[in-house]
Design a protein around this motif. Structure first.
Motif, PDB file in Angstrom:
ATOM      1  N   ARG A 174       0.682  -1.302  -0.084  1.00 54.56           N
ATOM      2  CA  ARG A 174       0.123  -0.194   0.122  1.00 54.56           C
ATOM      3  C   ARG A 174       0.765   1.456   0.088  1.00 54.56           C
ATOM      4  O   ARG A 174       1.988   1.387   0.397  1.00 54.56           O
ATOM      5  CB  ARG A 174      -0.914   0.089   1.270  1.00 54.56           C
ATOM      6  N   VAL A 175       0.214   2.298  -0.331  1.00 50.71           N
ATOM      7  CA  VAL A 175       0.999   3.746  -0.313  1.00 50.71           C
ATOM      8  C   VAL A 175       0.426   4.255   1.072  1.00 50.71           C
ATOM      9  O   VAL A 175      -0.859   4.290   1.301  1.00 50.71           O
ATOM     10  CB  VAL A 175       0.509   4.531  -1.561  1.00 50.71           C
ATOM     11  N   THR A 176       1.425   4.730   1.625  1.00 52.19           N
ATOM     12  CA  THR A 176       1.006   5.626   2.990  1.00 52.19           C
ATOM     13  C   THR A 176       1.960   6.973   2.837  1.00 52.19           C
ATOM     14  O   THR A 176       2.521   7.057   1.951  1.00 52.19           O
ATOM     15  CB  THR A 176       1.562   4.686   4.086  1.00 52.19           C
ATOM     16  N   LYS A 177       1.505   7.621   3.999  1.00 53.25           N
ATOM     17  CA  LYS A 177       2.325   8.828   3.766  1.00 53.25           C
ATOM     18  C   LYS A 177       3.086   9.106   5.392  1.00 53.25           C
ATOM     19  O   LYS A 177       2.455   8.729   6.546  1.00 53.25           O
ATOM     20  CB  LYS A 177       1.145   9.912   3.944  1.00 53.25           C
ATOM     21  N   GLN A 178       4.097   9.602   5.411  1.00 57.85           N
ATOM     22  CA  GLN A 178       4.948   9.518   6.369  1.00 57.85           C
ATOM     23  C   GLN A 178       5.906  10.876   6.426  1.00 57.85           C
ATOM     24  O   GLN A 178       6.470  11.274   5.356  1.00 57.85           O
ATOM     25  CB  GLN A 178       6.020   8.357   6.787  1.00 57.85           C
TER      26      GLN A 178
END
Length: 380
Positions: free
Chosen positions: A35-39
């Motif tokens: 999955r694509v996530t944001k950090q």
């Protein structure tokens, strides 16, 4: 910066041959990939952890057949539960019913119950099942030594199906061939940085995230007569932001990632005692912004950059911002002109609204509609 970080993720997705599954999730060859996530404001592609089969629930090397399990279950689950407060020859009706099911009459006899149980185990157990034979012997040894399996007194001749050793052998056979759920290892960041990033024409989308609150008061503090003890239902939290994406599918995928990030932040900062953000009812809308409207926005942003650059004494940046502002202004005016010319194809007059056509005649609705009669005198 987040748009630039997604350029890298987009290229990774393309290079790996991933397909969008929904939300920020992607699959490869029909299987979930990650999955694509944001950090820290940056988009990151994460690969799912490696799946490992769950632990076996029985040490039996080979699973027992379903019919063997079913027959054993019919005996062990119907073992009577004797009541020591009653005489063994006059037990409660529930005990008598279980005895009858096992063909043991109505009088509780521990030796007969033991023999019935062990016969069921003997019929089920495989001779070469070393672990099963070991567990069976432990039951035999305890019965010979103590004369009870679950009772409180030595030689009370009471047998309880939930006794530990009975349960161990029963589950060894019953759960053979079964495993715990698969275990999934931790996610890992996809490290292979693309050598080049394809240039993609992007469109601007407006993302609208609506997060409602759910009531989790658990019956405390909400049903009191004192109004000061009650907590009002918080208003929905609405977050809007603009993103640049190659197409609507990418915009929706990114919007879902943005929504997850917004929800996590709201959950951590939740200040309410009896309400919390409701993830299941969260709504995410994505709408493309027209090029004309987008250019008008860019004009304002470039003018702002122009002023800021002048204040900082950066004449070169101010010149670039001014040129960009003029270019966007001209493009916006051309877009408006194109729209007017398109309308004039129907009206013959630039800038005039196109007429509404009659669905049956194809003529102008206004032309087909008779003029309104002002008064009875004029009508005559």
């Amino acid at each position: 910066m987040s748009d630039q970080s997604y350029d890298r993720v987009r290229q990774q997705i393309k290079n790996l041959g991933l397909k969008h599954k929904g939300g920020g999730s992607y699959e490869k060859d029909g299987k979930y990939f990650g999955r694509v996530t944001k950090q820290s404001g940056q988009y990151i592609l994460k690969k799912a952890g490696e799946k490992k089969p769950g632990k076996a629930l029985s040490k039996a090397k080979e699973p027992y057949k379903p019919e063997v399990k079913k027959k054993l279950i019919g005996v062990i689950n119907n073992l009577p539960t004797p009541d020591s407060n009653y005489p063994m020859d006059d037990q409660p009706d529930s005990v008598k019913q279980d005895l009858k099911k096992l063909g043991l009459g109505t009088k509780y006899d521990g030796d007969k119950v033991y023999a019935k149980m062990m016969k069921a185990f003997d019929q089920a157990l495989k001779p070469d099942d070393k672990e099963g034979q070991r567990l069976k012997k432990k039951i035999e040894d305890k019965w010979k030594k103590t004369g009870t399996l679950g009772g409180t007194k030595k030689n009370d001749k009471l047998i309880f199906g939930g006794e530990e050793l009975i349960g161990d052998l029963f589950n060894h056979i019953r759960l053979s061939g079964e495993r715990e759920g698969d275990q999934e290892g931790p996610e890992t960041d996809v490290k292979d940085d693309p050598k080049t990033i394809d240039k993609v024409e992007k469109k601007t989308y407006e993302v609208r995230i609506t997060i409602p609150y759910e009531n989790v008061e658990s019956g405390m503090g909400q049903d009191t007569d004192d109004p000061e003890d009650e907590e009002e239902q918080p208003d929905d939290v609405v977050i809007t932001k603009k993103i640049k994406a190659a197409d609507e599918e990418e915009a929706q995928a990114r919007a879902d990632v943005e929504a997850d990030e917004a929800y996590e932040k709201l959950e951590k900062k939740n200040k309410y005692q009896y309400h919390k953000p409701d993830y299941d009812m969260m709504d995410v809308d994505v709408e493309q912004i027209s090029e004309s409207y987008e250019r008008k926005i860019m004009v304002k942003e470039n003018i702002k950059n122009f002023v800021n650059s002048l204040e900082k004494g950066d004449n070169l940046a101010a010149a670039d911002a001014f040129k960009a502002s003029i270019a966007d202004k001209v493009s916006s005016a051309l877009d408006d002109r194109k729209s007017e010319v398109a309308q004039s194809m129907f009206t013959g007059q630039v800038g005039a609204d196109s007429p509404e056509a009659n669905a049956f005649t194809g003529n102008d609705v206004a032309a087909d509609t008779p003029a309104e009669v002002a008064s009875d005198e004029v009508a005559q």
